[in-house]
Design a protein around this motif. Structure first.
Motif: not given
Length: 309
Positions: A158-170
């Motif tokens: 989940g923590a990596f998912a948050v980081q990836l999503a935010l990095a993509r602008g979501a």
């Protein structure tokens, strides 16, 4: 070579330190001297026999999938890494064996360790980050303005998912335990909900994707949280969840093995600080049996548990 292994499927009591011979390095393989190995729930699920129809009954079997270390030897067809390179990677689950002093693995299952990361941090990346990549980038197709809900937003995946999503602008909303809510907010999750407050998840509208990292969110409820083109991403497909989900094209599965080809991209993002591994406990390899048993029976620290060699 010493490693953690077992002679039959079962609980923590089946593990022991054993000696095994290293296999020859194949043309497309590398041998790595392991410096750190991260513990994943998948490791003890394999030992319990969750995949025994695939892993078979040839014993002893080694434990462990995610590792980081130094390349000792390479096969004749390997050009991506050289002897002496610091790498991280994951072992094919049909073989396992990362909880050992050395491991032979397909070169394509490794990437060069970013110099900014310790061996323990690099070992924490593969399964969790690959799963998050498949879920957030491949399945949810995170993009600027997308709204994504992550159930279990403070766990390893989940923590990596948050980081990836935010990095993509979501925009990311999520649910976690009460003790983790402040760290979730600090990571950029807004709003943050408790698990017991599921009826409030759509208080601010529906989502383009719902990612359930825990397998605890009812699939039907997950569908109700989606906008008309949204997708529900699952990594815990029990027969009941599969049956319910497969009736809809909006149900998507995500597995770590689907993300192996993204290891080099994951390495680059970790090197730049976009992906930030969190170590909860770094223990010596000599304590492996007790540390694995503790993690398996629920006595876990916040962040990854890593064995150091």
């Amino acid at each position: 070579m010493k490693r953690v292994q077992y002679d039959r499927y079962g609980g923590p009591e089946k593990m022991y330190f054993g000696e095994c011979d290293m296999p020859e390095v194949g043309d497309n393989e590398v041998r790595v001297s392991v410096k750190a190995a991260a513990i994943n729930p998948f490791d003890w699920k394999l030992r319990r026999g969750a995949m025994k129809l695939i892993t078979g009954r040839r014993f002893p079997k080694g434990m462990g999938t995610d590792f980081a270390g130094i390349v000792e030897a390479t096969g004749s067809n390997v050009g991506s890494v050289s002897v002496g390179d610091e790498v991280f990677g994951t072992v094919d689950f049909k073989k396992s064996g990362a909880f050992g002093e050395a491991v032979v693995v397909e070169a394509s299952h490794t990437a060069k360790k970013p110099p900014q990361l310790s061996f323990a941090e690099a070992a924490s990346l593969p399964i969790a980050a690959m799963t998050a990549w498949v879920a957030i980038i491949d399945r949810a197709q995170a993009r600027p303005g997308a709204r994504i809900f992550i159930n279990g937003c403070c766990g390893a995946v989940g923590a990596f998912a948050v980081q990836l999503a935010l990095a993509r602008g979501a925009q990311v909303a999520g649910a976690c335990g009460s003790a983790s809510r402040e760290s979730a907010r600090t990571a950029g999750v807004a709003p943050v909900f408790g698990y017991s407050n599921a009826q409030a998840y759509t208080r601010q509208g529906t989502y383009d994707a719902v990612f359930d990292t825990l397998g605890t969110l009812d699939v039907g409820h997950g569908f109700s949280m989606l906008n008309p083109r949204g997708v529900f991403v699952d990594i815990n497909p029990t027969p009941t969840r599969l049956l319910r989900g497969m009736l809809s094209r909006r149900y998507k599965l995500a597995f770590a093995t689907m993300g192996i080809r993204h290891l080099h991209e994951i390495a680059a993002l970790a090197g730049s600080g976009t992906l930030r591994p969190a170590i909860g406990l770094e223990a010596p390899f000599t304590d492996a049996l007790a540390v694995i048993a503790d993690a398996e029976t629920g006595r876990r620290s916040s962040g990854k548990t890593v064995l150091a060699f």
